[in-house]
Design an enzyme around this catalytic site. Structure first.
Site, PDB file in Angstrom:
ATOM      1  N   LYS A 108       0.840  -1.192   0.000  1.00 40.42           N
ATOM      2  CA  LYS A 108       0.000   0.000   0.000  1.00 40.42           C
ATOM      3  C   LYS A 108       0.878   1.246   0.000  1.00 40.42           C
ATOM      4  O   LYS A 108       1.840   1.359   0.768  1.00 40.42           O
ATOM      5  CB  LYS A 108      -0.920   0.013   1.225  1.00 40.42           C
ATOM      6  N   GLU A 165      -1.294  -0.531  -9.090  1.00 44.96           N
ATOM      7  CA  GLU A 165      -2.748  -0.646  -9.016  1.00 44.96           C
ATOM      8  C   GLU A 165      -3.387   0.706  -8.676  1.00 44.96           C
ATOM      9  O   GLU A 165      -3.004   1.341  -7.695  1.00 44.96           O
ATOM     10  CB  GLU A 165      -3.124  -1.687  -7.955  1.00 44.96           C
ATOM     11  N   ASP A 191      -8.675  -0.982 -10.248  1.00 47.60           N
ATOM     12  CA  ASP A 191      -9.491  -1.599  -9.203  1.00 47.60           C
ATOM     13  C   ASP A 191     -10.752  -0.777  -8.980  1.00 47.60           C
ATOM     14  O   ASP A 191     -11.842  -1.124  -9.431  1.00 47.60           O
ATOM     15  CB  ASP A 191      -8.673  -1.733  -7.915  1.00 47.60           C
ATOM     16  N   LYS A 215     -13.258  -8.011  -7.477  1.00 46.16           N
ATOM     17  CA  LYS A 215     -13.585  -8.462  -6.130  1.00 46.16           C
ATOM     18  C   LYS A 215     -15.022  -8.968  -6.134  1.00 46.16           C
ATOM     19  O   LYS A 215     -15.923  -8.296  -6.640  1.00 46.16           O
ATOM     20  CB  LYS A 215     -13.410  -7.322  -5.127  1.00 46.16           C
TER      21      LYS A 215
END
Length: 329
Positions: A108, A165, A191, A215
C-alpha cells in the site's frame, strides 16, 4: 437472482468484529455480517462509509453465494500475494512472515498523511525481504493525481514493480498516465475504476489499464465478476475486500473459475487479522489457498460477536439493502 425473505436472512445473521494485526484502510477492527443459506455460509461486509445503493450490490453477492450453486472451478488451489499495509519500513519483515510461502507482495502506498519517502522506504524493505525473484506490486487506491503518480513511479521503478494498481482515481488520468509511462514498462491495474464505477468496462474501452482487479462482493458475486472479466478482455487479478475467511472463499471461487489466472491473487488478507471467524482461518499455506466453502467456528462467532449496538446497525443496514434489491426487481 431470487431474493430470499428478509426474515430468512435475519434468522441466521451473526455480526462479528475482527481485530486487525495492523491498521488497514484506516480501521483497526473489521466488522462483517455472516449469513447461512442453503449452499452454505456467506458474508455481507460493505465498508461502513458505503451508501445503501452500493452496499446492496454486496448483499446481492452474499445471497448469490449462500443461496445458489456456483460455477465449476478449473483449479483446486489459488496462488495469493502478501499484503503490506502502510506500515513503517522496519515492520515489513515481521509482517511478511504472516504470509506463508507467498512469492508476491502488494504494498500500500499514497496513504493520507504520509510522504513519498515513506512509500519508497516501505517498497524498498519489501523488495529486500522478497529478494530479486519475488514480485512486488503497489496499490495507491487512487491517491495520486496524474503528476504525483508519474513522479512516484519514477521513484519506485528501481524496485522492479510487477504493476501499479489504481495510481490515479479517474479513468482519464489512468489513460494519460499509461501513455506517459509506457517507456517504463510498468503495467497499470484498475481496481476502483472497475468495482466502484457505474460502467465497469469503461476503463477497458478507454485503454486505461493493462489488467483489471476484481472483487466478488463489490461486483455482485462470482458470476457477475466473471462476466466483467470476459467482457473487459484483459488479464484479471482477484482480490479481497478485507473479507473474513467466509467471504474470502467466495473470492477464491471466483479466481478458481477464471479460464486463465496469470497473476497471484490478493486473497491472503485473513493474515491481517489477529483472529478470524473460521478455525483454521483461510490463510496462505505454501503461498496458496484451497478452493472450497468455509464455515465459521461456532465458538468464534460467540467470541468475536459485535456489540448489541453494532449488531443492530448491521441488521438495519441489511434490511435497507434488502429493500433496495426488492425494489430493483
Amino acid at each position: 437472482m431470487t431474493l430470499p425473505p428478509l426474515d430468512d436472512l435475519l434468522a441466521t445473521a451473526r455480526v462479528v468484529a475482527l481485530p486487525m494485526a495492523a491498521r488497514f484502510r484506516g480501521i483497526d477492527v473489521r466488522e462483517a455480517l455472516l449469513l447461512e443459506g442453503p449452499e452454505g455460509w456467506s458474508e455481507f461486509s460493505p465498508f461502513a462509509e458505503y451508501d445503501d445503493a452500493e452496499a446492496a450490490t454486496w448483499l446481492a453477492a452474499a445471497i448469490d453465494w449462500g443461496w445458489t450453486a456456483q460455477p465449476a472451478p478449473v483449479r483446486e488451489f489459488v496462488p495469493v500475494n502478501a499484503t503490506v499495509p502502510a506500515v513503517a519500513a522496519a515492520s515489513v519483515p515481521e509482517l511478511l512472515t504472516r504470509f506463508d510461502g507467498c512469492r508476491t507482495a502488494k504494498v500500500k502506498v499514497a496513504e493520507p498523511g504520509q510522504r513519498l519517502a515513506d512509500d519508497v522506504a516501505r517498497v524498498r524493505a519489501v523488495r529486500e525481504a522478497m529478494g530479486p525473484e519475488g514480485r512486488v506490486r503497489i496499490d495507491a487506491n487512487g491517491g495520486w493525481n496524474l503528476d504525483e503518480a508519474e513522479h512516484a513511479l519514477h521513484a519506485l521503478a528501481e524496485y522492479d514493480l510487477e504493476y501499479a494498481e489504481q495510481p490515479c482515481a479517474t479513468v482519464d488520468e489512468l489513460a494519460q498516465l499509461r501513455r506517459r509511462i509506457a517507456y517504463m514498462g510498468i503495467p497499470i491495474a484498475a481496481d476502483e475504476s472497475v468495482r466502484k464505477a457505474a460502467d465497469p468496462l469503461a476503463v477497458a474501452r478507454a485503454g486505461a489499464a493493462d489488467l483489471v482487479v476484481v472483487k466478488a462482493q463489490p461486483l455482485g458475486g462470482v458470476r457477475r465478476a466473471l462476466g466483467i472479466v470476459a467482457d473487459a478482455g484483459l488479464p484479471a487479478v482477484v482480490s479481497s475486500a478485507l473479507d473474513t475467511s467466509i467471504g474470502l472463499a467466495m473470492g477464491v471461487a471466483l479466481a478458481a473459475a477464471l479460464p486463465e489466472l496469470p497473476y497471484d491473487c490478493g486473497l491472503g488478507t485473513s493474515s491481517l487479522f489477529q483472529t478470524d471467524a473460521a478455525t483454521p482461518p483461510l490463510t496462505p499455506q505454501g503461498g496458496v489457498l484451497p478452493v472450497g466453502r468455509v464455515a465459521p467456528d461456532p465458538a468464534r462467532l460467540d467470541e468475536l460477536a459485535a456489540s448489541a449496538d453494532r449488531r443492530k446497525w448491521w441488521t438495519n443496514r441489511l434490511a435497507r439493502c434488502h429493500a433496495v434489491l426488492a425494489a430493483s426487481g
